[in-house]
Design a protein around this motif. Structure first.
Motif, mmCIF file in Angstrom:
data_model
loop_
_atom_site.group_PDB
_atom_site.id
_atom_site.type_symbol
_atom_site.label_atom_id
_atom_site.label_comp_id
_atom_site.label_asym_id
_atom_site.label_seq_id
_atom_site.Cartn_x
_atom_site.Cartn_y
_atom_site.Cartn_z
ATOM 1 N N PRO A 161 0.796 -1.219 0.000
ATOM 2 C CA PRO A 161 0.000 0.000 0.000
ATOM 3 C C PRO A 161 0.833 1.275 0.000
ATOM 4 O O PRO A 161 0.382 2.315 -0.462
ATOM 5 C CB PRO A 161 -0.833 -0.128 1.281
ATOM 6 N N SER A 162 2.043 1.255 0.518
ATOM 7 C CA SER A 162 2.867 2.453 0.589
ATOM 8 C C SER A 162 3.266 2.984 -0.779
ATOM 9 O O SER A 162 3.749 4.097 -0.914
ATOM 10 C CB SER A 162 4.136 2.161 1.396
ATOM 11 N N GLN A 163 3.042 2.183 -1.844
ATOM 12 C CA GLN A 163 3.403 2.603 -3.179
ATOM 13 C C GLN A 163 2.328 3.466 -3.831
ATOM 14 O O GLN A 163 2.471 3.871 -4.980
ATOM 15 C CB GLN A 163 3.634 1.374 -4.065
ATOM 16 N N ALA A 164 1.265 3.759 -3.115
ATOM 17 C CA ALA A 164 0.120 4.426 -3.727
ATOM 18 C C ALA A 164 0.424 5.873 -4.096
ATOM 19 O O ALA A 164 1.445 6.447 -3.741
ATOM 20 C CB ALA A 164 -1.070 4.382 -2.757
ATOM 21 N N ASN A 165 -0.546 6.468 -4.823
ATOM 22 C CA ASN A 165 -0.549 7.887 -5.159
ATOM 23 C C ASN A 165 0.542 8.304 -6.124
ATOM 24 O O ASN A 165 1.000 9.447 -6.081
ATOM 25 C CB ASN A 165 -0.457 8.744 -3.878
ATOM 26 N N THR A 166 0.997 7.406 -7.001
ATOM 27 C CA THR A 166 2.029 7.798 -7.947
ATOM 28 C C THR A 166 1.623 7.542 -9.391
ATOM 29 O O THR A 166 2.385 7.861 -10.286
ATOM 30 C CB THR A 166 3.344 7.058 -7.651
ATOM 31 N N VAL A 167 0.466 6.961 -9.633
ATOM 32 C CA VAL A 167 -0.002 6.754 -10.995
ATOM 33 C C VAL A 167 -1.459 7.181 -11.081
ATOM 34 O O VAL A 167 -2.175 7.221 -10.089
ATOM 35 C CB VAL A 167 0.126 5.273 -11.424
ATOM 36 N N ALA A 168 -1.904 7.495 -12.293
ATOM 37 C CA ALA A 168 -3.291 7.893 -12.492
ATOM 38 C C ALA A 168 -4.195 6.676 -12.407
ATOM 39 O O ALA A 168 -3.873 5.621 -12.958
ATOM 40 C CB ALA A 168 -3.448 8.581 -13.838
ATOM 41 N N PRO A 169 -5.347 6.784 -11.745
ATOM 42 C CA PRO A 169 -6.288 5.666 -11.687
ATOM 43 C C PRO A 169 -7.025 5.545 -13.006
ATOM 44 O O PRO A 169 -7.003 6.465 -13.839
ATOM 45 C CB PRO A 169 -7.234 6.084 -10.559
ATOM 46 N N PRO A 170 -7.708 4.439 -13.247
ATOM 47 C CA PRO A 170 -8.532 4.333 -14.460
ATOM 48 C C PRO A 170 -9.648 5.363 -14.418
ATOM 49 O O PRO A 170 -10.128 5.724 -13.334
ATOM 50 C CB PRO A 170 -9.074 2.907 -14.396
ATOM 51 N N PRO A 171 -10.075 5.866 -15.576
ATOM 52 C CA PRO A 171 -11.161 6.853 -15.590
ATOM 53 C C PRO A 171 -12.456 6.266 -15.049
ATOM 54 O O PRO A 171 -12.777 5.106 -15.282
ATOM 55 C CB PRO A 171 -11.289 7.221 -17.069
ATOM 56 N N THR A 172 -13.205 7.094 -14.334
ATOM 57 C CA THR A 172 -14.467 6.665 -13.749
ATOM 58 C C THR A 172 -15.596 6.869 -14.750
ATOM 59 O O THR A 172 -15.740 7.945 -15.330
ATOM 60 C CB THR A 172 -14.767 7.454 -12.467
ATOM 61 N N LEU A 173 -16.394 5.827 -14.962
ATOM 62 C CA LEU A 173 -17.505 5.871 -15.895
ATOM 63 C C LEU A 173 -18.823 5.769 -15.130
ATOM 64 O O LEU A 173 -18.899 5.126 -14.084
ATOM 65 C CB LEU A 173 -17.419 4.710 -16.886
ATOM 66 N N THR A 174 -19.864 6.412 -15.657
ATOM 67 C CA THR A 174 -21.192 6.269 -15.067
ATOM 68 C C THR A 174 -22.088 5.381 -15.920
ATOM 69 O O THR A 174 -23.030 4.780 -15.410
ATOM 70 C CB THR A 174 -21.861 7.649 -14.895
ATOM 71 N N ASN A 175 -21.795 5.319 -17.222
ATOM 72 C CA ASN A 175 -22.552 4.468 -18.130
ATOM 73 C C ASN A 175 -21.589 3.682 -19.004
ATOM 74 O O ASN A 175 -20.646 4.243 -19.565
ATOM 75 C CB ASN A 175 -23.479 5.300 -19.015
ATOM 76 N N ALA A 176 -21.847 2.390 -19.147
ATOM 77 C CA ALA A 176 -20.916 1.519 -19.857
ATOM 78 C C ALA A 176 -21.214 1.401 -21.346
ATOM 79 O O ALA A 176 -20.375 0.916 -22.099
ATOM 80 C CB ALA A 176 -20.929 0.123 -19.231
#
Length: 317
Positions: A24-39
């Motif tokens: 977990p300490s490796q977090a916050n260094t890459v962009a997360p996947p984009p959040t979608l509301t409709n697939a």
């Protein structure tokens, strides 16, 4: 550790069960996947979906109507849906369970189950004597489908495991003495469910994969039947091509699932895109009550994590 109960019994190394290779300490260094509301716009790019069941299609108790509707509409537009499950039972038993969870048959074309992959492996190896681990009532469909005889460990050619015998009161380390004995004879271990944990109505319970992982750490030979291993998606791919009566390119396949370790990693292994569903096994890490948290999502998708093309709180058209 991520989960609320202790995992010290399972492993001696520090491991995040959701994403084994990362801390977990490796977090916050890459962009997360984009959040979608409709697939719908995303799904339109693909011909085939390989969809996880538990955590995406139902929660162990009842169907997610939005997810079932999305899969039904995808099929109505000419798509093919293969449900890919680490359930340690034959696919017919999975189908019966889907019916009890009110999952409509319109939402899927075929099913790949870890139970069937395990049974095929047992038959290929021609095992005749097996030591069985797992709840004999709940997973009776697997054990009844075996052509091999159930025997004591001292007479066995291999072990087949569908889960802990008593998953609400046992932990994987309770099986260490038995595994030590099996290791002395180098017995193969057939894992009929590679999941480490499962979410049952909000309670996380250990699965067969947790025992198999312990045996592998001890040096024992393990056959993993199911996700994230290639045998699951190779089987699903063959079914999809048979149903569509044509070759299906991997770039036209979308994996949908709620687990980094099994679904996202399996998609990466097979060379497919993946859509991450956040309200399943990782919901305590990714959700603010009912909303998907971009910050928490970023903390989950640490460097080296299997990628996802997008993320949704729940699958919806």
């Amino acid at each position: 550790m991520i989960f609320s109960f202790s995992l010290n019994h399972l492993m001696t190394r520090p491991v995040d069960l959701a994403n084994e290779a990362l801390l977990p300490s490796q977090a916050n260094t890459v962009a997360p996947p984009p959040t979608l509301t409709n697939a719908a716009p995303l799904l339109a790019r693909y011909d085939v979906i390989f969809c996880d069941i538990w955590g995406v299609v139902h929660n162990g108790l009842t169907a997610f109507e939005g997810a079932c509707s999305a899969l039904t509409k995808f099929r109505g537009n000419g798509g093919t849906v293969i449900l890919v499950s680490n359930a340690p039972v034959p696919k017919q038993r999975v189908a019966e369970t889907l019916e009890t969870r009110n999952v409509p048959t319109s939402a899927w074309d075929d099913i790949v189950s870890s139970g069937d992959i395990a049974l095929a492996h047992v038959n290929e190896r021609r095992f005749e004597r097996l030591y069985c681990i797992g709840p004999q009532d709940r997973d009776a469909a697997l054990f009844q489908a075996l052509t091999a005889r159930s025997v004591p460990l001292t007479e066995a050619e291999a072990i087949i495991c569908s889960g802990l015998n008593f998953d609400r009161s046992e932990v994987p380390d309770d099986y260490r003495p038995l595994l030590q004995q099996a290791l002395q004879h180098n017995l193969p271990f057939v894992c009929a469910n590679p999941d480490f944990v499962v979410d049952v109505g909000g309670t996380l319970l250990y699965c067969a994969g947790a025992i198999a992982d312990l045996y592998a750490q001890m040096g024992g030979p393990v056959f993993w039947a199911g996700k994230p291993h290639l045998n699951a998606y190779e089987t699903a791919h063959a079914k999809a091509e048979a149903l569509r009566d044509r070759n299906v390119a991997r770039e036209k396949i979308l994996v949908i699932g709620d687990s980094l370790r099994t679904d996202m990693k399996g998609a990466e292994n097979f060379g497919c895109d993946a859509l991450f569903i956040a309200s399943g096994i990782h919901r305590h890490e990714t959700m603010d009550e009912i909303s998907l948290s971009p910050k928490r999502l970023q903390e989950l998708f640490v460097p080296g994590s299997p990628p996802a093309i997008g993320a949704m709180a729940e699958l919806a058209w």
